[in-house]
Write an enzyme that holds these catalytic residues in place. Structure first.
Site, PDB file in Angstrom:
ATOM      1  N   HIS A  89       0.857  -1.180   0.000  1.00  0.00           N
ATOM      2  CA  HIS A  89       0.000   0.000   0.000  1.00  0.00           C
ATOM      3  C   HIS A  89       0.904   1.244   0.000  1.00  0.00           C
ATOM      4  CE1 HIS A  89      -3.824  -2.061   1.755  1.00  0.00           C
ATOM      5  NE2 HIS A  89      -3.261  -2.788   0.801  1.00  0.00           N
ATOM      6  N   GLU A  91       1.250   3.788   1.966  1.00  0.00           N
ATOM      7  CA  GLU A  91       1.920   4.090   3.232  1.00  0.00           C
ATOM      8  C   GLU A  91       3.063   3.123   3.493  1.00  0.00           C
ATOM      9  OE1 GLU A  91      -2.549   4.955   3.951  1.00  0.00           O
ATOM     10  OE2 GLU A  91      -1.336   3.537   2.802  1.00  0.00           O
ATOM     11  N   CYS A 124      -5.622   1.992   6.017  1.00  0.00           N
ATOM     12  CA  CYS A 124      -6.342   0.751   6.293  1.00  0.00           C
ATOM     13  C   CYS A 124      -5.771   0.138   7.575  1.00  0.00           C
ATOM     14  CB  CYS A 124      -6.190  -0.218   5.118  1.00  0.00           C
ATOM     15  SG  CYS A 124      -4.523  -0.915   4.982  1.00  0.00           S
ATOM     16  N   CYS A 127      -1.920  -0.613   7.356  1.00  0.00           N
ATOM     17  CA  CYS A 127      -1.066   0.578   7.357  1.00  0.00           C
ATOM     18  C   CYS A 127      -1.130   1.317   8.694  1.00  0.00           C
ATOM     19  CB  CYS A 127      -1.453   1.489   6.206  1.00  0.00           C
ATOM     20  SG  CYS A 127      -1.165   0.717   4.598  1.00  0.00           S
TER      21      CYS A 127
END
Length: 199
Positions: A89, A91, A124, A127
Site C-alpha cells: 500500500h 503508506e 487501512c 497501514c
C-alpha cells in the site's frame, strides 16, 4: 545396509524488490521544502493521481517528511498490482523507502528528526498498524475511510480505539486535510474502472 537419506528439494532464494514507477521523478521534486500541511498533502495526492493516470496502481499516495524542516524524505504509492504484493500500500511503500533513506528500521531512531506521514486516504488496518512501528510521530490523511469503501476497497478492522491507541503512544492524528482533492483521485480511479484488489 545403510538407509539412504531422503533427498529434499533445496530452498530457493527469492528477492523482493520494491521500486517506484518511472514517472515518480516527473512528479516529485526532492529539492522542495514543504512549509505547511496543505503543501505536504498536495504532494501525496499528486502521487496518488499520477499512479492512476499512468495505470501503475491504486489511487493512494503517501509521503514522509521531517516534521520541523519540511524536508521530503520519501514517497510511496500503491503498488499492489504492479508488484504482485498485497502489502505494498502507499503508506507501506513510503515507510520502506523512508527507512532505507535514513538507514534505520525506525523513523524515531536516536539522532533522527521527528518524522510525519501524509497520506491521500485514511490508512487501512495494515497501514495503521504499521504506523506504530514505523516511528512517525504524526499522521495526516486526506480522504476518509468511507470514501474508499464507496469504491469497495476493504479497509479492515479500524476502530476509534485504534486511533486512541496510537494517540496514547504520542502519535498525532490529523484528519480530512484537502479531503475533496483527495476524494477526486478516488473518483478518477472509479471512472477509469480501476481494479479493486481486495484479497
Amino acid at each position: 545396509m545403510a538407509q539412504r537419506e531422503e533427498q529434499r528439494p533445496r530452498a530457493t532464494t527469492s528477492v523482493v524488490q520494491v521500486d517506484h514507477p518511472a514517472w515518480v521523478h516527473d512528479v516529485v521534486d526532492n529539492s522542495v521544502v514543504y512549509r505547511d500541511d496543505a503543501a505536504k498533502m498536495r504532494l501525496a495526492i499528486a502521487v496518488a493521481r499520477a499512479n492512476v493516470v499512468h495505470g501503475t496502481g491504486g489511487p493512494f499516495g503517501a509521503a514522509i517528511y521531517e516534521r520541523d524542516s519540511g524536508r521530503l524524505v520519501a514517497v510511496g504509492m500503491n503498488s499492489v498490482v504492479r508488484l504482485n504484493n498485497s502489502t505494498l500500500h502507499g503508506e507501506m511503500v513510503a515507510f520502506m523507502m523512508a527507512q532505507r533513506e535514513v538507514g534505520a528500521f525506525s523513523l524515531s531512531a536516536p539522532g533522527l528528526p521527528v518524522h510525519e506521514l501524509f497520506t491521500s486516504c485514511e490508512p487501512c488496518a495494515m497501514c495503521l498498524g504499521a504506523t506504530l512501528w514505523s516511528g512517525v510521530k504524526r499522521v495526516v490523511y486526506g480522504a476518509g475511510r468511507e470514501d474508499a469503501t464507496l469504491l469497495h476497497f476493504e479497509e479492515g478492522p479500524v476502530f476509534p480505539a485504534s486511533y486512541r491507541y496510537l494517540e496514547d503512544r504520542g502519535i498525532e492524528i490529523v484528519r480530512d486535510v484537502l479531503r475533496d482533492e483527495a476524494r477526486a483521485v478516488l473518483e478518477l480511479y472509479r471512472a477509469k474502472n480501476g481494479k479493486i484488489y481486495n484479497g
